[in-house]
Scaffold this active site. Structure first.
Site, PDB file in Angstrom:
ATOM      1  N   CYS A   2       7.438  -4.838  -9.943  1.00  0.00           N
ATOM      2  CA  CYS A   2       8.436  -5.387  -9.020  1.00  0.00           C
ATOM      3  C   CYS A   2       9.680  -4.530  -9.191  1.00  0.00           C
ATOM      4  O   CYS A   2       9.781  -3.731 -10.108  1.00  0.00           O
ATOM      5  CB  CYS A   2       8.776  -6.827  -9.380  1.00  0.00           C
ATOM      6  N   ARG A  27       7.631  -0.039  -5.679  1.00  0.00           N
ATOM      7  CA  ARG A  27       7.213  -0.776  -6.886  1.00  0.00           C
ATOM      8  C   ARG A  27       6.547  -2.093  -6.538  1.00  0.00           C
ATOM      9  O   ARG A  27       6.008  -2.780  -7.398  1.00  0.00           O
ATOM     10  CB  ARG A  27       8.431  -1.034  -7.788  1.00  0.00           C
ATOM     11  N   TRP A  74       5.701  -7.725  -6.380  1.00  0.00           N
ATOM     12  CA  TRP A  74       4.255  -7.549  -6.317  1.00  0.00           C
ATOM     13  C   TRP A  74       3.715  -8.736  -7.088  1.00  0.00           C
ATOM     14  O   TRP A  74       3.940  -8.866  -8.285  1.00  0.00           O
ATOM     15  CB  TRP A  74       3.834  -6.235  -6.981  1.00  0.00           C
ATOM     16  N   ASN A  98      10.878  -8.933 -13.487  1.00  0.00           N
ATOM     17  CA  ASN A  98       9.703  -8.069 -13.389  1.00  0.00           C
ATOM     18  C   ASN A  98       8.955  -8.255 -14.688  1.00  0.00           C
ATOM     19  O   ASN A  98       9.536  -8.139 -15.760  1.00  0.00           O
ATOM     20  CB  ASN A  98      10.147  -6.606 -13.232  1.00  0.00           C
ATOM     21  N   GLY A  99       7.665  -8.600 -14.625  1.00  0.00           N
ATOM     22  CA  GLY A  99       6.879  -8.796 -15.850  1.00  0.00           C
ATOM     23  C   GLY A  99       6.085 -10.093 -15.756  1.00  0.00           C
ATOM     24  O   GLY A  99       5.945 -10.673 -14.679  1.00  0.00           O
ATOM     25  N   GLU A 478     -11.799  10.913  -8.718  1.00  0.00           N
ATOM     26  CA  GLU A 478     -10.474  10.915  -8.072  1.00  0.00           C
ATOM     27  C   GLU A 478     -10.617  10.833  -6.557  1.00  0.00           C
ATOM     28  O   GLU A 478      -9.890  10.099  -5.888  1.00  0.00           O
ATOM     29  CB  GLU A 478      -9.706  12.172  -8.502  1.00  0.00           C
ATOM     30  N   LYS A 482      -9.114   7.798  -4.160  1.00  0.00           N
ATOM     31  CA  LYS A 482      -8.239   8.038  -2.994  1.00  0.00           C
ATOM     32  C   LYS A 482      -8.774   7.314  -1.766  1.00  0.00           C
ATOM     33  O   LYS A 482      -8.046   6.644  -1.050  1.00  0.00           O
ATOM     34  CB  LYS A 482      -8.159   9.547  -2.728  1.00  0.00           C
ATOM     35  N   GLU A 485      -8.348   3.424  -2.217  1.00  0.00           N
ATOM     36  CA  GLU A 485      -7.001   2.837  -2.207  1.00  0.00           C
ATOM     37  C   GLU A 485      -6.268   3.081  -0.892  1.00  0.00           C
ATOM     38  O   GLU A 485      -5.292   2.420  -0.596  1.00  0.00           O
ATOM     39  CB  GLU A 485      -6.183   3.344  -3.382  1.00  0.00           C
ATOM     40  N   HIS A 501     -30.876   7.271 -12.130  1.00  0.00           N
ATOM     41  CA  HIS A 501     -30.989   6.159 -13.096  1.00  0.00           C
ATOM     42  C   HIS A 501     -30.522   4.859 -12.480  1.00  0.00           C
ATOM     43  O   HIS A 501     -30.002   3.986 -13.169  1.00  0.00           O
ATOM     44  CB  HIS A 501     -30.200   6.499 -14.361  1.00  0.00           C
ATOM     45  N   LYS A 601       3.364   1.442  -6.791  1.00  0.00           N
ATOM     46  CA  LYS A 601       3.391   2.799  -7.330  1.00  0.00           C
ATOM     47  C   LYS A 601       3.422   2.799  -8.848  1.00  0.00           C
ATOM     48  O   LYS A 601       2.862   3.666  -9.488  1.00  0.00           O
ATOM     49  CB  LYS A 601       4.615   3.546  -6.789  1.00  0.00           C
TER      50      LYS A 601
HETATM   51  C1  AGP Z   1      -3.323   6.681  -8.085  1.00  0.00           C
HETATM   52  O1  AGP Z   1      -3.489   7.111  -6.744  1.00  0.00           O
HETATM   53  C2  AGP Z   1      -2.942   5.244  -8.177  1.00  0.00           C
HETATM   54  N1  AGP Z   1      -1.741   4.999  -7.503  1.00  0.00           N
HETATM   55  C3  AGP Z   1      -2.954   4.712  -9.598  1.00  0.00           C
HETATM   56  O2  AGP Z   1      -4.284   4.808 -10.060  1.00  0.00           O
HETATM   57  C4  AGP Z   1      -2.054   5.422 -10.630  1.00  0.00           C
HETATM   58  O3  AGP Z   1      -2.545   6.702 -10.891  1.00  0.00           O
HETATM   59  C5  AGP Z   1      -2.073   4.599 -11.928  1.00  0.00           C
HETATM   60  O4  AGP Z   1      -1.523   3.328 -11.647  1.00  0.00           O
HETATM   61  C6  AGP Z   1      -1.300   5.257 -13.080  1.00  0.00           C
HETATM   62  O5  AGP Z   1       0.036   5.373 -12.711  1.00  0.00           O
HETATM   63  P1  AGP Z   1       0.983   6.330 -13.609  1.00  0.00           P
HETATM   64  O6  AGP Z   1       0.448   7.732 -13.463  1.00  0.00           O
HETATM   65  O7  AGP Z   1       2.358   6.164 -13.047  1.00  0.00           O
HETATM   66  O8  AGP Z   1       0.873   5.848 -15.047  1.00  0.00           O
END
Ligand code: AGP
Length: 606
Positions: A2, A27, A74, A98-99, A478, A482, A485, A501, A601
């Site tokens: 947040c 955030r 969030w 936040n938390g 990766e 992408k 998400e 397998h 983020k």
């Molecule tokens: C990546 O596209 C995502 N947004 C997410 O997996 C991100 O990499 C992960 O939350 C780690 O974030 P950070 O690199 O800020 O620690």
């Protein structure tokens, strides 16, 4: 997860708080709220959805008050709606948080017993009533100290008081919080990014500390309520202003910025005069390090997995990799000759920070590979290797991923040379190839139109697989992340050799499967795995590198060939079509590319 903002000024604050909340939306953005103090009353306005909706609320337009707090949320406890949005207020106290408060149920029971009435389903509201309860018998500092000691879990707090029109309280445990200093006004913010447009003079709170923000000065206290002095940092103006420019989305800009960010990263560590790599003030002798453990989450975890292949190839170090949320609860065997490397774009990810904290408590060597230099993971590690990518706003990480693996590759080369695991000759050859990487990335970015058409097939599918062997496997993970998400399509990254397998059962007619098969030692084996899925009806998108050798296989649906280079560098190039595939897929679906649903983020809660 947040975002928090607080401003104590001589002039009206509501518009500035709203602007700052917009900078904090990366955030978390499922609801937002603001509270100011005017004519002896707490005025609180909250709304579901983005900050724009809050801004349009007529109550905000007429909001008075020269002291206020704001929040973007969030959701962790309670639905994302206006009731659960922050701030949460009693008649006398208003709080943004936040938390996660882990003992909120018990505290709520105690407070209800004392006659407090709750309006929301959030854990945060217990903080409001606990402070209100403690204020009955104590002053501000003691009430805050007492409240914080009763809370279990993590928090960054901003608190406004009806009867104290000249101060805001901030407190931190496990979630980042910063104080900013302005002309006749002072600020509170979740991170420096939210404060950068108002000031570059910042103080970070450490866990257990709290502060009292007045218009002219700020007082800091430790968890016992004892006054302490704190450093004021002057932040670089490196990316003071960051906007989309001519791009439709931050993510599009950040993908296209990669030749520049890779070049910046190389220049930061290349000692051109001596044709060497400079990892400034590396604090350990290489003989004191015999193993490396890399730790991260999400994309950062994929960077760790990727670097494992380089460390194994180029050094004699033992290398292990772990997901931070697993590592922090594992029964770890800590050895003093292990170097722990924490990879994190934001430098604020709660699980990664907790893993760092655990290693520090066990006296381990800790190194951070981060993008946000002023972040908690950066500040609290023994040694930092910044990736110098500039602000990354798109929640789906792109340039930061390439920046992370670049710095990890550079570290691998340097350690390999220092430990004499690679020869000076091999080192110099790899350095020469590395210097050309920005150009290769630039050329590879030209795969645009082909990818745009291909993305339609992925959009129509109910799921897809991304396959690779060796260092193509972390890149497959990766690429799948992408697509997941950004376009909300199920996609699975998998070791190509593992399909037989079990997961081969998933393959059906027309299912899109990405096969990463660069011309490396695994090429032939991966091509056979590719034929196994084609034989079962898969539509294969083959991503390989240019070569004079023919590709020995038929019925490949589409092929993308990236530029050829030193094998070490192919992962950088293989990643780019996958970033674009996910981008165009989400674009066609009309989804919010920079702020995908349910995500944020920086994940600063467990
Ligand atoms: C990546 O596209 C995502 N947004 C997410 O997996 C991100 O990499 C992960 O939350 C780690 O974030 P950070 O690199 O800020 O620690």
């Amino acid at each position: 997860m947040c975002g928090i903002i607080g401003i104590n000024s001589y002039k009206p604050v509501s518009a500035t708080i709203i602007d700052s909340l917009k900078k904090l939306e990366y955030r978390g953005y499922d609801s937002a709220g603001i509270a100011t103090l005017s004519s002896g009353l707490i005025n609180e306005v909250k709304s579901e959805g983005r900050v724009d909706i809050l801004e349009k609320n007529s109550l905000v337009k007429d909001m008075e008050g020269t002291i206020g707090i704001g929040h973007v949320r969030w959701a962790t406890h309670g639905l994302p709606n206006s009731i659960n949005a922050h701030p949460h207020s009693s008649q006398n106290v208003s709080v943004v948080h936040n938390g996660i408060i882990e003992n909120s149920t018990l505290l709520k029971k105690f407070l209800v017993g004392k006659g407090h009435k709750f309006k929301s389903q959030t854990d945060t509201e217990v903080i409001v009533h606990l402070i209100t309860e403690n204020l009955k018998s104590d002053n501000i500092v003691n009430s805050i100290k007492k409240t914080l000691k009763s809370l279990h879990g993590s928090f960054a707090l901003g608190v406004l008081f009806k009867d104290q029109p000249d101060l805001i309280v901030g407190a931190r445990r496990g979630s980042p919080l910063a104080v900013g200093y302005g002309p006749n006004e002072n600020y509170l913010g979740s991170d420096s990014y939210a404060l950068k447009s108002m000031t570059n003079k910042i103080t970070y709170l450490n866990d257990g500390e709290f502060c009292v923000i007045k218009k002219t000065h700020v007082e800091f206290f430790d968890e016992e309520g004892k006054k302490i002095n704190k450093k004021v940092l002057e932040l670089s103006s490196e990316d003071q202003k960051y906007d989309k420019g001519d791009y439709k989305h931050f993510m599009a800009k950040e993908i296209e910025e990669q030749p520049t960010t890779i070049k910046n990263g190389i220049n930061e560590y290349l000692d051109t005069a001596n044709n060497d790599i400079n990892i400034y003030n590396f604090p350990w002798k290489t003989k004191d390090i015999s193993s490396i453990t890399l730790i991260g989450c999400g994309t950062a975890y994929h960077s760790c997995l990727m670097s494992k292949y380089w460390f194994e190839q180029l050094t004699s170090l033992d290398v292990s990799v772990d997901i931070a949320s697993e590592f922090r609860y594992r029964k770890n065997r800590f050895k003093k000759e292990t170097l722990y490397i924490f990879v994190s774009q934001s430098g604020e990810t709660a699980d990664t920070y907790a893993a760092l904290d655990l290693c520090k408590k066990n006296g381990m060597k800790t190194c951070a590979v981060v993008n946000v230099i002023e972040s908690s993971i950066s500040r609290d590690s023994d040694f930092v290797l910044p990736i110098h990518c500039g602000t990354e706003i798109g929640v789906a990480s792109t340039k930061a991923f390439l920046g992370q693996i670049l710095i990890l590759y550079i570290l691998t080369l340097k350690l390999g040379l220092l430990r004499k695991d690679i020869s000076e000759k091999a080192f110099l050859e790899k350095l020469k190839d590395l210097k050309n990487l920005p150009n290769l990335v630039k050329q590879t970015l030209q795969t645009d139109n082909k990818i745009q058409n291909i993305s339609n097939t992925f959009n129509e599918a109910k799921g897809s697989m991304f396959l690779g062997r060796g260092f193509s496997y972390p890149i497959a993970l990766e690429g799948a992340l992408k697509l997941k998400e950004l376009s909300y399509i199920h996609a699975e990254g998998y070791p190509a050799g593992e399909m037989k397998h079990g997961p081969l059962a998933l393959i059906e007619e027309g299912m899109p499967v990405v096969v990463l098969a660069p011309r490396d030692n695994y090429y032939k084996k991966t091509i056979s795995n590719m034929q196994e899925v084609i034989a079962r009806g898969a539509k294969v998108l083959l991503i390989t590198n240019k070569s004079k050798d023919e590709i020995f296989s038929e019925n490949i649906w589409e092929t993308i060939e990236v530029e050829s280079t030193n094998e070490d560098l192919l992962p950088f190039l293989l990643t780019i079509p996958l970033q674009k595939l996910a981008y165009y897929s989400a674009l066609k679906k009309g989804y919010d590319i920079d702020k995908p649903r349910n995500l944020a983020k920086s994940v600063t809660v467990e």
